[in-house]
Design a protein around this motif. Structure first.
Motif, short mmCIF file in Angstrom:
data_model
loop_
_atom_site.label_atom_id
_atom_site.label_comp_id
_atom_site.label_asym_id
_atom_site.label_seq_id
_atom_site.Cartn_x
_atom_site.Cartn_y
_atom_site.Cartn_z
N UNK A 1 -16.69 15.39 -44.60
CA UNK A 1 -16.64 16.11 -43.21
C UNK A 1 -15.03 16.98 -43.30
N UNK A 2 -15.40 18.14 -43.19
CA UNK A 2 -14.34 19.79 -43.62
C UNK A 2 -13.91 19.86 -41.59
N UNK A 3 -14.13 19.52 -40.87
CA UNK A 3 -13.59 20.04 -39.60
C UNK A 3 -14.24 19.34 -38.80
N UNK A 4 -13.76 19.47 -37.60
CA UNK A 4 -14.89 18.80 -36.63
C UNK A 4 -14.71 19.42 -34.65
N UNK A 5 -15.03 19.16 -33.73
CA UNK A 5 -15.59 19.78 -32.40
C UNK A 5 -15.78 18.54 -31.65
N UNK A 6 -14.91 18.65 -30.82
CA UNK A 6 -15.16 17.62 -29.37
C UNK A 6 -16.22 18.36 -28.29
N UNK A 7 -17.38 18.60 -27.85
CA UNK A 7 -17.88 19.06 -26.99
C UNK A 7 -18.08 18.72 -25.75
N UNK A 8 -17.88 19.49 -24.63
CA UNK A 8 -18.23 19.27 -23.16
C UNK A 8 -19.55 19.88 -23.30
N UNK A 9 -21.05 19.04 -23.22
CA UNK A 9 -21.90 19.26 -23.12
C UNK A 9 -22.98 18.64 -22.39
N UNK A 10 -24.53 19.89 -21.12
CA UNK A 10 -24.96 19.04 -20.35
C UNK A 10 -26.17 17.50 -20.86
N UNK A 11 -26.33 18.33 -22.52
CA UNK A 11 -27.24 17.32 -23.48
C UNK A 11 -27.51 17.78 -24.51
#
Lengths: 362, 115
Positions: free
Chosen positions: B76-86
């Motif tokens: 893994x080179x990077x990450x995101x944590x997202x808030x989404x509906x689906x």
């Protein structure tokens, strides 16, 4: 045709937990089409507010803008499953809708023969041809304009909440009704009336300047907080927290904070919501009973949301907004969030903040 | 819902040099769009595995292993944590990311009952 589009929206926009079983019965041969439809649903979720915002500014009312946007969605439903999703789906939808908008404006004009609008038509036609540029540059302004219009004080609070969730949040009428536990017809009526009221009052899709700005912004923030609170301390129904509504409100707040980053109270309300939302998991006991703040298991507080909340509060304070009503409430919430145990709570500071709140409301 | 996006960028995950300025600018533009849509909760980039450690558990025994690690494709080179509906919404956002190689993994974060 309309039922197709509303069904397409409906599938994607489920606000509560999805019924996983319903997907299992679908035939395999439809899977490619289903996949395209799911992609279209998700794209609608991402793009609809921006689409409606851009169109509303062109045609002058939310109702027509929404219809044009949905027509573009129907066109996508017809073409994309066979031809594939275009590389820039938002631009495709906007382009399709804008061409229809231009046709509509021409038809209106032929009927009305208003010479003074011809100049505007030429401008709009040019805009329609330059869709990509328009999308990149004007989206923020259009979206803010739509948010300010949907939250206009000419509407009742209930109407503002309903139309904001619908056109800005991209929820269906059914979802809004479910979230607020009122009949679908009630919400539907509210939205229809709200659109009519906005059109009759000639509400413009822009961010007001000068003296009006503060009052109009206060109305936007009020709507966001009403949505949040309905989720955080639900006034109806057996579930007394509905986190999905909190998430919608937080999302709206975060969007507005990015669009007008210089307004301290926007960061104040985001801070308040982030910190309050950080406790959602700890507020409900194992049997669904409420757990009071000082009794909560602080290990269950969401550290990420606390950190985001404290950062937003700092932004509000740096912009000189420490005494704004939302920033003050956020500062009080922050005192609790910073204390690792209830005993470590900085009560003298909380008392001082409450005094400041009282002083600012007198 | 929250989703974790793990960027498995292949060779770039292990590259000692930063991405080109052009690639960085493209990434930033995309990230900015996500932030403006209220999607990003958190984002981060990771150092190459040559600077990483692993701890292996075997009953009571713990073994520390120094990087670099061989399975380049999985790093893994990077990450995101997202808030989404689906998940679908996350996929639609992710497809717009300005990457030309790699595999990006989308994982839903388990949240408390009712969330």
């Amino acid at each position: 045709v309309r039922s197709l589009s509303s069904r397409a929206c409906e599938g994607a926009l489920a606000i509560g937990p999805r019924n996983e079983d319903s997907d299992a019965g679908l035939g395999r041969r439809d899977s490619a089409v289903t996949e395209a439809h799911r992609a279209i649903d998700a794209i609608w979720r991402i793009e609809s507010a921006r689409l409606i915002a851009g169109l509303a500014r062109m045609v002058g009312d939310i109702g027509t803008a929404e219809e044009l946007a949905q027509d573009a969605l129907v066109a996508a439903l017809e073409q994309w499953p066979a031809e594939g999703v275009p590389e820039r789906p938002g631009a495709w939808l906007m382009g399709t809708a804008k061409h229809r908008a231009i046709d509509l404006i021409r038809r209106r004009k032929t009927l009305e023969r208003k010479h003074e609008e011809i100049g505007r038509e030429v401008e709009l036609a040019r805009e329609g041809l330059n869709v990509n540029a328009a999308i990149d540059d004007e989206v923020g302004d259009d979206l803010l304009g739509l948010i300010f219009a949907a939250c206009h004080p000419v509407l009742s609070k209930d109407a503002r909440v309903a139309i904001t969730l619908r056109v800005v949040g991209g929820l269906t009428t059914e979802e809004i009704a479910r979230a607020f536990l009122v009949p679908v017809a009630t919400i539907s009526q509210r939205i229809v009336r709200a659109k009519r009221t906005l059109a009759e009052a000639h509400v413009r899709f822009e961010v007001p300047g000068g003296a009006k700005r503060a009052a109009r912004l206060a109305s936007v923030l009020e709507v966001i907080y009403l949505i949040f609170n309905e989720g955080y301390a639900a006034t109806a129904g057996k579930d007394w927290v509905r986190p999905a509504l909190c998430e919608e409100a937080l999302r709206l707040g975060r969007i507005v904070a990015e669009l007008i980053p210089t307004e301290p109270e926007v960061h104040g309300i985001v801070a308040l919501m982030e910190i309050q939302a950080s406790r959602l998991g700890a507020r409900v006991g194992p049997f669904g009973e409420p757990v009071l703040l000082l009794d909560q298991d602080r290990a269950r507080w969401d550290r990420l949301l606390i950190r985001r909340g404290l950062a937003a509060l700092e932004r509000a304070e740096r912009l000189g907004g420490a005494l704004g009503p939302y920033a003050l409430q956020a500062a009080i919430a922050a005192c609790h969030a910073r204390a690792m145990t209830a005993a470590q709570t900085d009560w003298p500071r909380i008392v001082a903040l409450y005094d400041a709140r009282l002083a600012s409301t007198l | 819902m929250r989703v974790l996006i793990m960027a498995k960028e292949g060779e770039q995950s292990e590259a000692a040099t930063a991405p080109t300025p052009h690639a960085m600018a493209e990434y930033q533009k995309f990230n900015e769009e996500l932030v403006q849509a209220g999607v990003v909760l958190e984002a981060g980039r990771l150092h190459p595995s040559s600077q990483s450690k692993r701890v292996r558990f075997d009953g009571k025994k713990r073994t520390v292993i120094d990087g670099p690690f061989a399975e380049t494709k999985e790093l893994v080179a990077g990450y995101w944590l997202w808030q989404v509906r689906s998940i679908d919404e996350a996929l639609e956002w992710l497809k717009r990311a300005p990457y030309e190689a790699g595999t990006f993994e989308v994982r839903e974060v388990v949240e408390f009952e009712g969330m």
